[in-house]
Design a protein around this motif. Structure first.
Motif, mmCIF file in Angstrom:
data_model
loop_
_atom_site.group_PDB
_atom_site.id
_atom_site.type_symbol
_atom_site.label_atom_id
_atom_site.label_comp_id
_atom_site.label_asym_id
_atom_site.label_seq_id
_atom_site.Cartn_x
_atom_site.Cartn_y
_atom_site.Cartn_z
ATOM 1 N N ILE A 86 0.880 -1.181 0.000
ATOM 2 C CA ILE A 86 0.000 0.000 0.000
ATOM 3 C C ILE A 86 0.907 1.217 0.000
ATOM 4 O O ILE A 86 1.826 1.309 0.818
ATOM 5 C CB ILE A 86 -0.887 0.050 1.273
ATOM 6 N N ARG A 87 0.669 2.131 -0.930
ATOM 7 C CA ARG A 87 1.421 3.395 -0.915
ATOM 8 C C ARG A 87 0.462 4.567 -0.800
ATOM 9 O O ARG A 87 -0.122 5.010 -1.785
ATOM 10 C CB ARG A 87 2.264 3.529 -2.190
ATOM 11 N N THR A 88 0.329 5.078 0.436
ATOM 12 C CA THR A 88 -0.541 6.242 0.612
ATOM 13 C C THR A 88 0.092 7.461 -0.055
ATOM 14 O O THR A 88 -0.606 8.384 -0.443
ATOM 15 C CB THR A 88 -0.767 6.542 2.100
ATOM 16 N N GLY A 89 1.406 7.427 -0.209
ATOM 17 C CA GLY A 89 2.107 8.535 -0.859
ATOM 18 C C GLY A 89 1.748 8.683 -2.328
ATOM 19 O O GLY A 89 2.039 9.710 -2.934
ATOM 20 N N ASP A 90 1.135 7.674 -2.910
ATOM 21 C CA ASP A 90 0.784 7.741 -4.336
ATOM 22 C C ASP A 90 -0.673 8.112 -4.578
ATOM 23 O O ASP A 90 -1.116 8.179 -5.730
ATOM 24 C CB ASP A 90 1.080 6.392 -5.021
ATOM 25 N N ILE A 91 -1.428 8.385 -3.483
ATOM 26 C CA ILE A 91 -2.870 8.616 -3.650
ATOM 27 C C ILE A 91 -3.174 9.762 -4.616
ATOM 28 O O ILE A 91 -4.102 9.679 -5.408
ATOM 29 C CB ILE A 91 -3.548 8.834 -2.263
ATOM 30 N N THR A 98 -0.951 4.475 -14.321
ATOM 31 C CA THR A 98 0.036 3.546 -13.757
ATOM 32 C C THR A 98 0.154 3.481 -12.238
ATOM 33 O O THR A 98 0.898 2.652 -11.742
ATOM 34 C CB THR A 98 1.449 3.903 -14.293
ATOM 35 N N HIS A 99 -0.546 4.352 -11.514
ATOM 36 C CA HIS A 99 -0.391 4.321 -10.052
ATOM 37 C C HIS A 99 -1.632 3.799 -9.341
ATOM 38 O O HIS A 99 -2.729 4.312 -9.541
ATOM 39 C CB HIS A 99 -0.067 5.708 -9.501
ATOM 40 N N LEU A 100 -1.420 2.819 -8.487
ATOM 41 C CA LEU A 100 -2.497 2.280 -7.658
ATOM 42 C C LEU A 100 -2.125 2.483 -6.195
ATOM 43 O O LEU A 100 -0.936 2.536 -5.866
ATOM 44 C CB LEU A 100 -2.645 0.777 -7.907
HETATM 45 MG MG MG Z 1 6.414 6.284 -6.936
#
Ligand code: MG
Ligand code: ATP
Length: 603
Positions: A86-91, A98-100
């Motif tokens: 999980i990447r909250t930084g990518d929200i 490309t970003h989930l």
């Molecule tokens: Mg990234």
């Protein structure tokens, strides 16, 4: 005509045949690395164990940190896994191609075994060999570390890529910001990385296009990190005897490129969820909202359904999952979904992933009921907001402060209020928004960080004093001092740090004096939001487990040539050290082996 139909049929058939599913890709990856002597290990929980510094597992290497730092792994020194992340930084990025928020990362590791040569060769073979992914080599571009004052250009990687047939013009040389990892802490292992990109532009890339100069046409799919240096307390780097390899390949991105899809939403692990959301949406033109709903509910299903799952709440991971669900519901309203819908999306996600992630199946009831409860709770909030709007609609206008309250408390965007045929003082709304942005950012960050529950003035002061104490300890005792824990009440601060022996009275007096000098100098306290890499470059203290480009808040005490302390921290802090009063140490004692504890107060 018949022939044309037949041809279409054959083409469809052939296409279906070459499509690779997520499960096939997971298996191909781990089978390939098993054939190169790697042990296949299970992925870890999404909620990290024994690591309070981060809320979620953000990369395959995360659960392996102790082994990358030298502990022996029970499965040996060549490992491979599929890790959910999980990447909250990518929200903020979610909604693009490309970003989930939730994705899976395939990885392989060498703990002091093979290094660059083999790692790059494995990557290339897996990507391009007809036996494995069979990607056209002409569509692959590479980035490498360009070199700087600390470490030289990564010639070894360049030479390896060239020897495999990658042309020089497809290799981009980039700085630390892009192609460097670590160290996890002020000191420790670090090194360059080399990343593999896929060309998503039309046809084949032109002679002068590479991932460094034509970014929008290239998508990063895989990153090979080489831990080969150790950063020392004095800022110097030396070559490590035990070198590690850590790689991460995005499952959904790779699936998309090998199947010729434009976006990760077309992959078999996302499409059924996306299709369901799409079918429910009244306004099918707002694809971004449909993507965000898909992403957020998929991620929320995994967070609640994890072995160490958490339910929606106002703190830590629970706050993240609440935010994900509520923002999906709000987006749902944007595209005209008004009835209960999120449990159905969770059910679809569970169905899709149950064969791979048993925990979702096991926690199915919990997931569905938590989704219903949260939806119901948020509906009440939204209904109350609606009532307020209706009251103002009767008057025909609404002031900016109330409009802002509707936005911040009930989640009504300005446009939605305007749509209800009410005159809104937009200028006042935006003034209010600006005023609250700083405050809410701090609040949210604290929630992400956990810890400080009490924000009273004294707690804030003691929090700043803790930074001063940390910096003073390093100045007096040395740079081996690292924070091991901190606890603040409105009466006192408690700070645990690594140090082998009891502090002498003289040392304690010096530390106390340094802190009080910093207070008397009335140093300004400021903060900036930086990438982890930048924060490290600027010498910020703190936990660096946040790998991979996450944004962190860095607090600095003092400025220009008089910087007393710089630390990664969620805050809040006082604006000036002059506010602190007099600092005194009450007690110094052992906390555990190699860890000392100091209790202090401000008077
Ligand atoms: Mg990234
Ligand atoms: P980007 O710059 O594109 O966000 P990254 O540098 O953050 O990627 P890494 O941290 O190197 O990516 O992660 C390793 C791999 O994981 C990437 O090559 C990519 O395939 C995948 N990945 C990273 N972030 C995401 C995400 N938010 N959604 C899907 N896949 C991701």
């Amino acid at each position: 005509m018949v022939a044309a139909l037949l041809l279409d049929f054959i083409l469809i058939f052939v296409k279906i045949e070459v499509m690779i599913t997520a499960q096939q890709l997971r298996e191909k990856y781990t089978t390939f690395f098993a054939s190169k002597g790697h042990q296949i290990i299970d992925g870890a929980s999404l909620i990290p164990e024994n690591d309070p510094s981060v809320l979620f597992t953000t990369a395959g290497m995360h659960p392996l940190v102790p082994f990358l730092l030298g502990s022996k792994h029970p499965s040996g020194n060549k490992l491979t896994s599929c890790q959910r992340c999980i990447r909250t930084g990518d929200i903020e990025e979610v909604g693009d191609d490309t970003h989930l928020t939730f994705f899976e990362m395939l990885g392989n590791w060498s703990l002091g075994d093979y290094f660059k040569d083999d790692a790059i060769e494995y990557s290339w073979e897996f990507l391009t060999s007809p036996k494995w992914l069979n990607i056209n080599p002409q569509k692959i571009g590479i980035t490498v570390f360009a070199g700087d004052q600390d470490a030289s250009v990564d010639e070894e990687s360049v030479n390896k890529w060239l020897s495999l047939g990658v042309p020089q013009h497809k290799i981009a040389y980039l700085p630390k910001e892009n192609n460097w990892w670590g160290p996890a802490g002020q000191t420790g292992p670090c090194g360059p990385d080399t990343e593999m990109f896929y060309y998503v532009g039309d046809g084949l890339p032109s002679e002068n296009s590479n991932p460094g100069n034509d970014e929008s046409n290239w998508v990063e799919i895989w990153n090979d990190v080489f831990m080969q240096y150790s950063k020392e307390a004095d800022g110097s780097y030396f070559a490590l005897a035990q070198k590690n390899v850590d790689t991460g390949m995005g499952l959904e991105r790779t699936l998309a490129v090998i199947n010729g899809y434009q976006t990760i939403y077309e992959t078999d692990v996302v499409k059924p969820i996306y299709d369901l959301v799409y079918s429910l949406a009244q306004d099918k033109s707002n694809l971004k909202a449909i993507r965000i709903i898909t992403d957020h509910l998929r991620a929320a299903t995994f967070i609640i359904g994890d072995e160490r799952g958490v339910i929606p709440s106002n703190t830590d991971q629970g706050y993240v999952v609440r935010r994900l669900i509520r923002s999906a519901i709000r987006r749902g309203r944007e595209v005209g979904i008004v009835n209960s819908f999120i449990p159905a999306i969770a059910a679809e996600t569970i169905k899709l992933y149950a064969p791979t992630y048993n925990c979702l199946k096991q926690n199915q009831q919990k997931i569905l009921s938590e989704f219903s409860i949260e939806e119901e709770k948020f509906k009440k909030v939204l209904d109350r907001g609606e009532e307020i709007i209706q009251e103002y609609a009767r008057q025909g206008s609404i002031d900016g402060v109330t409009a802002f309250k509707l936005y911040s408390t009930y989640g009504f965007p300005l446009e939605e209020i305007q749509r209800s045929n009410i005159q809104v003082d937009a200028e006042q709304f935006f003034a209010e928004l600006k005023k609250h942005q700083e405050l809410s950012r701090q609040g949210a960050e604290q929630k992400f960080k956990g810890g400080l529950a009490d924000n009273s003035e004294m707690v804030t002061k003691l929090h700043t004093a803790t930074h001063l104490l940390h910096a003073a300890l390093r100045k007096v005792l040395g740079e081996h001092i690292a924070q091991k824990g901190s606890n603040i009440t409105s009466e006192r601060l408690r700070f645990d740090f690594s140090h082998p022996i009891k502090l002498t009275t003289d040392e304690l007096t010096k530390v106390e004096k340094l802190v009080n000098e910093a207070i008397q100098q009335k140093l300004a306290v400021s903060w900036q939001e930086l990438s982890v890499e930048k924060a490290k470059e600027q010498g910020a203290l703190g936990l660096f487990n946040q790998k991979y480009g996450e944004l962190v808040k860095v607090y600095t005490v003092g400025k220009d040539d008089r910087i007393f302390s710089r630390e990664i921290c969620g805050g809040p802090h006082v604006a000036n050290t002059g506010e602190l009063g007099h600092f005194s140490i009450l007690k110094e004692e052992a906390s555990s082996a190699g860890v000392r504890r100091i209790k202090s107060i401000l008077k």
